[in-house]
Design a protein around this motif. Structure first.
Motif, PDB file in Angstrom:
ATOM      1  N   UNK A  40      38.017  52.114  14.070  1.00  0.00           N
ATOM      2  CA  UNK A  40      36.580  52.277  13.864  1.00  0.00           C
ATOM      3  C   UNK A  40      35.870  50.935  13.990  1.00  0.00           C
ATOM      4  N   UNK A  41      36.487  49.888  13.466  1.00  0.00           N
ATOM      5  CA  UNK A  41      35.915  48.540  13.565  1.00  0.00           C
ATOM      6  C   UNK A  41      35.810  48.122  15.030  1.00  0.00           C
ATOM      7  N   UNK A  42      36.858  48.385  15.781  1.00  0.00           N
ATOM      8  CA  UNK A  42      36.851  48.020  17.202  1.00  0.00           C
ATOM      9  C   UNK A  42      35.798  48.829  17.972  1.00  0.00           C
ATOM     10  N   UNK A  43      35.697  50.118  17.666  1.00  0.00           N
ATOM     11  CA  UNK A  43      34.735  50.969  18.346  1.00  0.00           C
ATOM     12  C   UNK A  43      33.306  50.537  18.021  1.00  0.00           C
ATOM     13  N   UNK A  44      33.040  50.255  16.749  1.00  0.00           N
ATOM     14  CA  UNK A  44      31.720  49.799  16.329  1.00  0.00           C
ATOM     15  C   UNK A  44      31.355  48.498  17.052  1.00  0.00           C
ATOM     16  N   UNK A  45      32.271  47.563  17.075  1.00  0.00           N
ATOM     17  CA  UNK A  45      32.014  46.270  17.707  1.00  0.00           C
ATOM     18  C   UNK A  45      31.750  46.433  19.198  1.00  0.00           C
ATOM     19  N   UNK A  88      35.428  40.027  16.280  1.00  0.00           N
ATOM     20  CA  UNK A  88      35.037  40.783  17.464  1.00  0.00           C
ATOM     21  C   UNK A  88      33.567  40.573  17.840  1.00  0.00           C
ATOM     22  N   UNK A  89      32.741  40.269  16.844  1.00  0.00           N
ATOM     23  CA  UNK A  89      31.315  40.063  17.103  1.00  0.00           C
ATOM     24  C   UNK A  89      30.947  38.604  17.350  1.00  0.00           C
ATOM     25  N   UNK A  90      31.921  37.720  17.249  1.00  0.00           N
ATOM     26  CA  UNK A  90      31.632  36.288  17.425  1.00  0.00           C
ATOM     27  C   UNK A  90      31.049  35.933  18.790  1.00  0.00           C
ATOM     28  N   UNK A  91      31.521  36.515  19.885  1.00  0.00           N
ATOM     29  CA  UNK A  91      30.897  36.159  21.172  1.00  0.00           C
ATOM     30  C   UNK A  91      29.400  36.446  21.200  1.00  0.00           C
ATOM     31  N   UNK A  93      18.097  51.187  11.987  1.00  0.00           N
ATOM     32  CA  UNK A  93      19.004  52.250  12.403  1.00  0.00           C
ATOM     33  C   UNK A  93      20.328  52.137  11.657  1.00  0.00           C
ATOM     34  N   UNK A  94      21.120  53.178  11.740  1.00  0.00           N
ATOM     35  CA  UNK A  94      22.443  53.159  11.116  1.00  0.00           C
ATOM     36  C   UNK A  94      23.492  53.511  12.155  1.00  0.00           C
ATOM     37  N   UNK A  95      24.685  52.973  11.977  1.00  0.00           N
ATOM     38  CA  UNK A  95      25.809  53.291  12.861  1.00  0.00           C
ATOM     39  C   UNK A  95      27.048  53.538  12.017  1.00  0.00           C
ATOM     40  N   UNK A  96      27.881  54.431  12.499  1.00  0.00           N
ATOM     41  CA  UNK A  96      29.093  54.784  11.766  1.00  0.00           C
ATOM     42  C   UNK A  96      30.114  53.658  11.838  1.00  0.00           C
TER      43      UNK A  96
END
Length: 320
Positions: free
Chosen positions: A100-105, A153-156, A89-92
């Motif tokens: 955008x980085x925060x929203x994606x994470x 942000x993705x570390x947890x 899949x793809x995500x914006x």
């Protein structure tokens, strides 16, 4: 005289091509990734697309990021058709926007139960010298500041999925960087080439410091030089003639995107590097980066300054 020059040029081009073929590393691991969740930033073209394809071929759930829904859908369809893996899949994600980085994470954290492999692949050259809404120089933000924030942000999720891997796609061009803490955001002097080189140096230094911070968590982080290839990195060069010459010449003399994806895949799937962390790779093996990139004190200082610039401070990893 002209014929002599042509002969020398031809010999040089052929020699470079042969050298590239003989030294290009190839990921030898056939390890499967069934049940694993992977993210590849910039996975719609070039080495990112080939990396995503390689992960999908091994059975992983692959999430590619893109600024364009249309390009994302096209890349997903191509990967599915060529690999038979429908779990793609793809995500914006717009790296020129920290929001955008925060929203994606936030979305990934809510929708995914695990994250086994994060590949910070996306980068750009020729974005010009302007500041984003976040107050960051656009090239530095896309290539370094945004991947830094995304990773933090993705570390947890990465930690809860351990053993897991973070892979930062750097470049041999980091050797031409200038480590200047008064110019981290290109405030004092700027060039496209220096922006690219510095961002790639910072990715390696980020790798060194993050590896220290992640000790004993089961999360590893490594950086790599993928090789010189004709990829989407040249798409932002404004002059059509220059861009086409760069793409054609590099494409012929050096690696194609599939060849350039091999070291990334090696770090993502090879069992032997599962516990390796804080290292720099090229051609599927450990390589020696610049001396400054391995300085632990400078890497720690860069990390702390970067936290201030992106407005995020990473807590103690043992408490994540």
């Amino acid at each position: 005289m002209i014929w002599t020059i042509l002969a020398i040029t031809t010999l040089t081009v052929v020699s470079v091509k042969v050298f590239q073929r003989l030294t290009c590393g190839v990921c030898q691991s056939s390890a499967r990734l069934d049940g694993k969740v992977t993210i590849v930033t910039g996975g719609t073209s070039g080495t990112g697309l080939e990396t995503a394809r390689g992960l999908a071929q091994r059975g992983a759930r692959v999430i590619i990021t893109t600024k364009s829904s249309r390009r994302g859908a096209a890349a997903v369809e191509e990967i599915i058709q060529t690999t038979g893996n429908t779990n793609v899949s793809s995500r914006l994600l717009d790296l020129a926007s920290l929001q955008s980085v925060r929203q994606f994470s936030k979305i990934i954290t809510k929708t995914e139960k695990r994250l086994d492999i994060l590949i910070n692949n996306a980068s750009a050259f020729g974005l010009g010298n302007h500041v984003t809404k976040d107050g960051l120089q656009v090239g530095m933000q896309v290539n370094y500041f945004a991947p830094f924030l995304l990773t933090c942000l993705l570390l947890p999720l990465l930690k809860s999925s351990a053993p897991s891997r973070i892979i930062n796609v750097s470049s041999i061009k980091h050797n031409y960087a200038v480590m200047d803490f008064d110019n981290l955001n290109m405030e004092r002097y700027w060039s496209d080439i220096l922006t690219y080189a510095n961002s790639k140096l910072y990715l390696i230094m980020m790798t060194v410091e993050l590896s220290r911070r992640l000790k004993d968590t089961g999360v590893t982080v490594n950086a790599l030089h993928p090789g010189v290839s004709s990829s989407a990195i040249f798409k932002n060069i404004p002059n059509d003639a220059v861009r086409k010459v760069m793409e054609k010449s590099v494409g012929f003399m050096y690696q194609n995107p599939k060849e350039a994806s091999q070291t990334t895949l090696h770090l993502a799937v090879t069992p032997e590097v599962e516990t390796v962390s804080g290292q720099y790779f090229s051609n599927c093996r450990k390589a020696k980066p610049s001396k400054v990139s391995q300085d632990p004190l400078l890497s720690k200082q860069l990390w702390e300054e970067t936290e201030k610039l992106v407005g995020f401070s990473l807590p103690d990893c043992s408490k994540l």
